[in-house]
Enzyme design. Structure first.
Site, PDB file in Angstrom:
ATOM      1  N   GLU B  51       0.812  -1.223   0.000  1.00 18.33           N
ATOM      2  CA  GLU B  51       0.000   0.000   0.000  1.00 18.33           C
ATOM      3  C   GLU B  51       0.846   1.274   0.000  1.00 18.33           C
ATOM      4  O   GLU B  51       0.414   2.314  -0.489  1.00 18.33           O
ATOM      5  CB  GLU B  51      -0.968   0.014   1.181  1.00 18.33           C
ATOM      6  CG  GLU B  51      -2.092  -1.012   1.085  1.00 18.33           C
ATOM      7  CD  GLU B  51      -1.711  -2.375   1.632  1.00 18.33           C
ATOM      8  OE1 GLU B  51      -0.510  -2.604   1.909  1.00 18.33           O
ATOM      9  OE2 GLU B  51      -2.613  -3.226   1.788  1.00 18.33           O
ATOM     10  N   PHE B 113     -10.906  -7.373  14.238  1.00 18.39           N
ATOM     11  CA  PHE B 113      -9.870  -7.808  13.316  1.00 18.39           C
ATOM     12  C   PHE B 113      -9.567  -6.712  12.288  1.00 18.39           C
ATOM     13  O   PHE B 113     -10.465  -6.158  11.678  1.00 18.39           O
ATOM     14  CB  PHE B 113     -10.304  -9.097  12.606  1.00 18.39           C
ATOM     15  CG  PHE B 113      -9.314  -9.571  11.583  1.00 18.39           C
ATOM     16  CD1 PHE B 113      -8.047 -10.001  11.978  1.00 18.39           C
ATOM     17  CD2 PHE B 113      -9.623  -9.565  10.239  1.00 18.39           C
ATOM     18  CE1 PHE B 113      -7.121 -10.420  11.037  1.00 18.39           C
ATOM     19  CE2 PHE B 113      -8.701  -9.986   9.295  1.00 18.39           C
ATOM     20  CZ  PHE B 113      -7.445 -10.419   9.691  1.00 18.39           C
ATOM     21  N   GLN B 114      -8.317  -6.405  12.139  1.00 18.44           N
ATOM     22  CA  GLN B 114      -7.834  -5.386  11.198  1.00 18.44           C
ATOM     23  C   GLN B 114      -8.454  -4.016  11.430  1.00 18.44           C
ATOM     24  O   GLN B 114      -8.710  -3.272  10.494  1.00 18.44           O
ATOM     25  CB  GLN B 114      -8.035  -5.832   9.745  1.00 18.44           C
ATOM     26  CG  GLN B 114      -7.131  -7.017   9.384  1.00 18.44           C
ATOM     27  CD  GLN B 114      -7.007  -7.258   7.886  1.00 18.44           C
ATOM     28  OE1 GLN B 114      -7.934  -7.030   7.136  1.00 18.44           O
ATOM     29  NE2 GLN B 114      -5.846  -7.746   7.469  1.00 18.44           N
ATOM     30  N   LYS B 163     -17.046  -0.798   6.496  1.00 18.65           N
ATOM     31  CA  LYS B 163     -17.480  -1.803   5.524  1.00 18.65           C
ATOM     32  C   LYS B 163     -18.985  -1.755   5.248  1.00 18.65           C
ATOM     33  O   LYS B 163     -19.421  -1.780   4.104  1.00 18.65           O
ATOM     34  CB  LYS B 163     -17.103  -3.197   6.025  1.00 18.65           C
ATOM     35  CG  LYS B 163     -17.523  -4.307   5.071  1.00 18.65           C
ATOM     36  CD  LYS B 163     -17.114  -5.682   5.558  1.00 18.65           C
ATOM     37  CE  LYS B 163     -17.478  -6.724   4.495  1.00 18.65           C
ATOM     38  NZ  LYS B 163     -17.112  -8.080   4.908  1.00 18.65           N
ATOM     39  N   MET B 471      24.253   8.874   1.210  1.00 18.56           N
ATOM     40  CA  MET B 471      24.224  10.142   1.934  1.00 18.56           C
ATOM     41  C   MET B 471      24.565   9.921   3.414  1.00 18.56           C
ATOM     42  O   MET B 471      25.246  10.748   4.033  1.00 18.56           O
ATOM     43  CB  MET B 471      22.844  10.798   1.792  1.00 18.56           C
ATOM     44  CG  MET B 471      22.761  12.203   2.346  1.00 18.56           C
ATOM     45  SD  MET B 471      23.909  13.337   1.535  1.00 18.56           S
ATOM     46  CE  MET B 471      22.893  13.980   0.186  1.00 18.56           C
TER      47      MET B 471
END
Lengths: 200, 563
Positions: B51, B113-114, B163, B471
């Protein structure tokens, strides 16, 4: 910029008119935390317009130039208006409840103290008195100091709220309520107990 | 009115906002939305491999095309994976709408969940965010989100949708107007302030313009050129401002800052009036604030009032949209001969050249970037990661138009390059996009190679492979007594890796192979990776050490001159 030279007042009184939506308090508090502005006190309540809340924020002047505080507040979409009342002729008020230890011997003396501060007795028991006092911070500090010798069992204090003196206002413009109401309807932003449209 | 599900409403709204591409990754709570996607064939969904890549792709898409980039993720880990990309967009003020699903309303706040409190997480890194609790409220949220993302000072806006809101049915109504009473960006500059700015500039002997990202997002390059030409004012840019003023223009003096041109830093420090336009006087650009040109009068033109006086005391602030303010200012400026001042900067540049590519035995990245510039005539879009290669891509390629350099300046996000290049290529399909990568940063997001293959994107991937976190190694060498800790990066064979994905790959180890490899890549119609094995010890110069003033810019030490 006079406010960024660090010689400003110790405390700033900032009034913000904000959308009455879930998460607004978190946005404001989060902003202050992130930018390192110290909040001395914060009070929130409804305004004369439905859907708008009023926050009075007392900011530690040493922690931030108040101009930055104002500008950063304005960047929040839910903040509609910001005013700095620090240099205004303004009324500021806090409310405090003090539960003070006392007995039959010194109760009258304590009531005299309360009278001087125009504090109300809101509850009484055999060995304590609960006083309610309204005023600016100095007055409340004064009462606390006077009650300390008796023994303060409990203290609860609100944040300051503030308003300018005279006809001048710091709220949203008077011609706006209708427009605001219209926007509200069109956005379906009635605040309902369950499932509000929220934006946090 | 039509009854639709939340998913249909969302996609209908995105379509009405002109969205043609969404970078996303499916998961549990967004399944109702994915289920609905085929009903909207005009919206192309690009399946990313992580993502974070989706957010960077949306960002790269936005930076290259100027349109709002859109990314999508599921709840919990999907949403938190977007965070780095959203923060990258926030720090560089790019327009992005990030959409996440969340657990059903009944489960919100129950640690299901999640579940992650993603709106709580994104609140300080977005311009605004929404948790939409009813399907009927989706249209207004989307409408406002796009408006907020692209107007004023642009920025990312996040919309979180549970959802069951995707599944809920509601009457669809497209809001014709929006009225955000708490959001009214000032676009017209205060005429009194513009007059004062003009007076200060007209009286100035040594004025300089520092132009930033705001010129690019404000679409005001032409206005800036007119202004600087009329009053003969030299222009230097910030790193993100590169391309906002044509770099081959006679009045262009490169960019300033930590790795800016020596003469640009000196000019900023020598000027009597510093005109910051669409920039925010960032520490990387200005060096130590307290010692930045204390005698200069600072004029600051920006759309965000909170930037005025934030870092440096501003004498003359003009809050407004550059496209409106600059013509008004130009009108009030006098034509002046400033050849003495321009000559001063030219002399500094002659005596202290920052962009000379010296003769070396070993292959150095500067030479690769310069060869690429010459070969593409400056027409390519370079998308960089963060570190040494980023600075060289800024220094040795010359950008004559906006949106040709795409780079994470503010947040400095390593791994930005590959996904952002994918986004840039999709945003401007006809452009020639080069992802200029570091070998370390590339390994942070290299799984997105798969997207190049899926979408048949002709992205050219050039890895400046020095086997180091370059760097960081440079800082350890210069400021930590050459105590090199955790900077040598072991790596896969990048060519084999590319080939494993079905991507063509070339390895370049000697100077003579640079040009043929670039030519081969340019002639190849598909994704191609070039693994440039470059000198390990090369440092970026000039340099303003962290905490130093611009006047303390250090040039390349003699011992490094020959390698």
């Amino acid at each position: 910029m006079s406010s960024s030279n660090g010689t400003g007042p110790a405390q700033h009184t900032v009034v913000a008119i904000v959308e009455d939506k879930p998460g607004v308090l978190q946005r404001v508090a989060g902003l202050f935390r992130r930018r390192g502005f110290n909040i001395e006190s914060l009070a929130v309540g409804p305004t004369e317009f439905e859907g708008l809340s009023r926050m009075t924020i007392i900011v530690d002047g040493a922690s931030a130039p108040v101009e930055q505080v104002e500008k950063q507040l304005y960047k929040l979409i839910d903040v509609v208006k910001v005013n700095d009342l620090t240099h205004e002729d303004a009324i500021t008020r806090e409310l405090a409840l003090l539960k003070v230890r006392c007995n039959n011997v010194n109760r009258h003396e304590l009531l005299d103290v309360a009278n001087v501060f125009r504090a109300d007795v809101v509850d009484m028991a055999t060995n304590s008195l609960t006083l309610q006092v309204v005023g600016d911070g100095d007055k409340i500090n004064g009462l606390i100091q006077m009650c300390e010798p008796y023994g303060i069992r409990e203290l609860s204090r609100t944040g300051s709220i503030a308003m300018t003196r005279g006809a001048k206002t710091t709220t949203v413009h008077e011609s706006e309520p209708e427009a605001i109401a219209r926007v509200h309807q069109s956005q379906g932003r009635r605040v309902e107990a369950d499932l509000p449209f929220s934006s946090d | 009115m039509v009854r639709m599900t939340g998913s249909q409403i969302l996609l209908e709204c995105l379509q009405r906002e002109g969205v043609s591409t969404i970078f996303g990754y499916p998961g549990g709570v967004v399944l109702p939305l994915y289920d609905t996607l085929p009903q909207f064939p005009a919206i192309q969904h690009v399946l990313v491999r992580h993502e974070q890549g989706a957010a960077h792709m949306a960002d790269g898409y936005a930076r290259a095309s100027g349109e709002v980039g859109v990314c999508l993720a599921t709840s919990g880990p999907g949403a938190t994976n977007l965070v780095t990309g959203i923060a990258t967009s926030f720090l560089d003020s790019t327009p992005m709408v990030a959409i996440t699903g969340n657990v059903a309303r009944t489960l919100l706040g129950k640690d299901g969940f999640q579940e992650a409190d993603i709106t709580g997480i994104t609140q300080p890194i977005t311009k605004h965010n929404y948790l939409v609790m009813r399907a009927e409220n989706i249209p207004m949220a989307v409408r406002e989100a796009f408006h907020i993302a692209k107007t004023g000072r642009p920025g990312p806006v996040h919309i979180d949708i549970p959802k069951d809101v995707f599944q809920e049915e509601a009457e669809f109504e497209w809001p014709e107007e929006i009225n955000l009473r708490g959001y009214r960006p000032t676009t017209k500059g205060h005429s009194g302030m513009i007059r004062r700015a003009a007076e200060a500039i007209n009286e100035a002997e040594r004025p300089i313009i520092i132009s930033g990202h705001g010129i690019i997002w404000g679409d005001a390059s032409d206005e800036l050129v007119e202004l600087s030409e009329k009053a003969s004012i030299p222009v230097i840019t910030t790193f993100l401002g590169i391309g906002g003023f044509p770099e081959t223009h006679g009045l262009s003096y490169g960019f300033l800052g930590m790795h800016g041109m020596y003469h640009a830093n000196m000019a900023a420090d020598e000027a009597d009036v510093v005109i910051g336009i669409g920039m925010r006087f960032d520490d990387r650009a200005m060096g130590r604030f307290n010692d930045f040109n204390p005698d200069a009068t600072i004029v600051h033109i920006d759309i965000d009032p909170a930037e005025i006086g934030k870092n440096l005391p501003t004498a003359i602030p003009v809050v407004g949209h550059v496209k409106r303010v600059l013509p008004e200012l130009t009108e009030r400026l006098e034509r002046r001969d400033r050849s003495e001042w321009l000559g001063w900067i030219d002399r500094v540049e002659e005596e202290h050249p920052s962009l000379e590519i010296r003769e070396t035995r070993r292959l150095i990245p500067q030479e690769i970037v310069r060869t690429l510039y010459e070969e593409t005539n400056g027409g390519a879009t370079l998308v960089t990661g963060v570190g040494q290669h980023q600075m060289w891509a800024g220094q040795h390629y010359f950008y004559d138009s906006p949106r040709k350099l795409v780079s994470s300046g503010g947040l400095g996000t390593m791994g930005f390059e590959l996904p952002a290049a994918i986004g840039a290529q999709m945003g401007v399909p006809e452009s020639e996009v080069w992802a200029i990568c570091g070998d370390a940063g590339f390994q942070m997001t290299m799984q997105e190679l798969a997207v190049c293959v899926d979408e048949r994107l002709p992205v050219k991937i050039a890895i400046m492979n020095n086997g180091y976190l370059g760097m960081v190694r440079q800082w350890q060498e210069l400021f930590y007594d050459e105590n090199f800790v955790s900077v040598a990066v072991t790596q896969p064979d990048f060519c084999k890796l590319a080939e494993a994905y079905g991507i063509r790959a070339l390895r370049v180890e000697s100077k003579g192979d640079v040009l043929p490899a670039i030519q081969e890549a340019r002639n190849y119609d598909g994704p191609i990776l070039i693994d440039f094995h470059v000198d390990q010890d090369e440092n970026v110069w000039p340099m303003v050490p962290a905490g130093a003033a611009l006047s303390e810019t250090i040039e390349m030490p003699e011992k490094e001159l020959v390698r």
